[in-house]
Design a protein around this motif. Structure first.
Motif, PDB file in Angstrom:
ATOM      1  N   ASP A 213       0.850  -1.188   0.000  1.00 42.80           N
ATOM      2  CA  ASP A 213       0.000   0.000   0.000  1.00 42.80           C
ATOM      3  C   ASP A 213       0.890   1.243   0.000  1.00 42.80           C
ATOM      4  O   ASP A 213       1.741   1.385   0.886  1.00 42.80           O
ATOM      5  CB  ASP A 213      -0.891  -0.014   1.243  1.00 42.80           C
ATOM      6  CG  ASP A 213      -1.901   1.125   1.266  1.00 42.80           C
ATOM      7  OD1 ASP A 213      -1.788   2.044   0.421  1.00 42.80           O
ATOM      8  OD2 ASP A 213      -2.782   1.103   2.143  1.00 42.80           O
ATOM      9  N   PRO A 214       0.728   2.158  -0.984  1.00 47.06           N
ATOM     10  CA  PRO A 214       1.589   3.347  -1.030  1.00 47.06           C
ATOM     11  C   PRO A 214       1.554   4.167   0.249  1.00 47.06           C
ATOM     12  O   PRO A 214       2.536   4.845   0.580  1.00 47.06           O
ATOM     13  CB  PRO A 214       1.032   4.135  -2.222  1.00 47.06           C
ATOM     14  CG  PRO A 214       0.378   3.099  -3.092  1.00 47.06           C
ATOM     15  CD  PRO A 214      -0.175   2.098  -2.141  1.00 47.06           C
ATOM     16  N   SER A 215       0.417   4.097   0.972  1.00 41.78           N
ATOM     17  CA  SER A 215       0.332   4.876   2.199  1.00 41.78           C
ATOM     18  C   SER A 215       1.299   4.376   3.264  1.00 41.78           C
ATOM     19  O   SER A 215       1.575   5.081   4.243  1.00 41.78           O
ATOM     20  CB  SER A 215      -1.099   4.863   2.726  1.00 41.78           C
ATOM     21  OG  SER A 215      -1.481   3.545   3.091  1.00 41.78           O
ATOM     22  N   ARG A 216       1.797   3.156   3.088  1.00 44.91           N
ATOM     23  CA  ARG A 216       2.712   2.582   4.073  1.00 44.91           C
ATOM     24  C   ARG A 216       4.165   2.716   3.629  1.00 44.91           C
ATOM     25  O   ARG A 216       5.054   2.218   4.306  1.00 44.91           O
ATOM     26  CB  ARG A 216       2.379   1.108   4.280  1.00 44.91           C
ATOM     27  CG  ARG A 216       0.970   0.893   4.835  1.00 44.91           C
ATOM     28  CD  ARG A 216       0.610  -0.583   4.847  1.00 44.91           C
ATOM     29  NE  ARG A 216       1.550  -1.377   5.614  1.00 44.91           N
ATOM     30  CZ  ARG A 216       1.528  -2.706   5.686  1.00 44.91           C
ATOM     31  NH1 ARG A 216       0.599  -3.373   5.003  1.00 44.91           N
ATOM     32  NH2 ARG A 216       2.415  -3.338   6.400  1.00 44.91           N
ATOM     33  N   VAL A 217       4.359   3.380   2.513  1.00 47.75           N
ATOM     34  CA  VAL A 217       5.714   3.530   1.990  1.00 47.75           C
ATOM     35  C   VAL A 217       6.107   4.991   2.036  1.00 47.75           C
ATOM     36  O   VAL A 217       5.329   5.881   1.635  1.00 47.75           O
ATOM     37  CB  VAL A 217       5.801   2.996   0.538  1.00 47.75           C
ATOM     38  CG1 VAL A 217       7.222   3.167  -0.006  1.00 47.75           C
ATOM     39  CG2 VAL A 217       5.378   1.538   0.471  1.00 47.75           C
ATOM     40  N   MET A 218       7.298   5.295   2.528  1.00 48.74           N
ATOM     41  CA  MET A 218       7.768   6.677   2.586  1.00 48.74           C
ATOM     42  C   MET A 218       7.883   7.254   1.179  1.00 48.74           C
ATOM     43  O   MET A 218       8.224   6.536   0.230  1.00 48.74           O
ATOM     44  CB  MET A 218       9.119   6.748   3.298  1.00 48.74           C
ATOM     45  CG  MET A 218       9.069   6.356   4.760  1.00 48.74           C
ATOM     46  SD  MET A 218      10.633   6.619   5.623  1.00 48.74           S
ATOM     47  CE  MET A 218      11.690   5.449   4.770  1.00 48.74           C
TER      48      MET A 218
END
Length: 229
Positions: A213-218
């Motif tokens: 999930d992009p939200s979990r990636v810096m």
């Protein structure tokens, strides 16, 4: 004179039988020597009257001995390959875990791991499981709702760490029915195996999705790295 002629004629007639007898006894100039025979043995038996020779039993006939093959030079031992016995044992332990997941077999899954409080699993959803007992409780609670599990692995790599350690890397795809709903996920996994006694056990698992999930990636890590040449 006449008497002398008669007397000579008479002598000539009397001599004829003796001369004839002498010619008959010497009609052959070649005399075949006779060999001595044992007493009581008939030396005038024809070849047709000879006793037949006893046949040799078939079982008594032995085949000629085969010549022994010349000794061959010992072949050099091959260089150790990734399919040495230790690697094969790790592969078997890894396959046992995969088959346990496919069959939703709780005992097969949990027996593949090190039964120790020091067991650590980094799960695909980002959580951490510590200890074998907790791992079994988590599996037991979820496995009862799973059906028709299909698990495929690819790009499997096994690296031996000495005689008692190994690292297994692979990509995976898993599909299943969870509480009646189909679901599919793909990811990466790293398993660390250790030889414990005569068995290989997984002492650590790290699995993560290949499309997080992009939200979990810096933001600094959201740019995909360049592929390998």
């Amino acid at each position: 004179m006449f008497r002398k002629i008669l007397f000579v004629t008479a002598l000539f007639v009397l001599a004829l039988p003796a001369l004839t007898s002498a010619q008959n006894s010497n009609s052959s100039t070649t005399v075949r020597p006779r060999t001595a025979s044992p007493a009581g043995q008939n030396t005038n038996r024809s070849t047709s009257d000879a006793e037949p020779k006893a046949e040799t039993p078939r079982s008594a006939i032995t085949a000629p001995a085969k010549k022994a093959a010349p000794p061959t030079a010992a072949k050099p031992k091959p260089v150790a390959t990734p399919q040495d016995p230790a690697t094969q044992s790790v592969t078997a332990a890894f396959n046992a875990l995969l088959n346990g997941i496919r069959k939703s077999d709780l005992n097969a899954i949990t027996s593949a791991y090190w039964n120790s409080p020091r067991l650590v699993l980094f799960n695909n959803n980002g959580t951490v499981t510590k200890g074998w007992d907790q791992m079994r409780k988590n599996r037991e609670s979820s496995i009862k709702d799973l059906k028709d599990v299909k698990l495929e692995v690819r790009d499997v790599s096994i690296t031996m760490l000495g005689r008692d350690g190994a690292v297994v890397n692979a990509l995976w795809t898993q599909s299943q029915d969870y509480k009646g709903q189909p679901e599919t996920a793909t990811g990466r996994m790293t398993l660390v195996f250790r030889r414990i006694g005569n068995a290989w056990k997984a002492i650590h698992l790290h699995t993560s999705p290949d499309r997080p999930d992009p939200s979990r990636v810096m933001p600094s890590e959201q740019t995909a790295p360049s592929p390998n040449p």
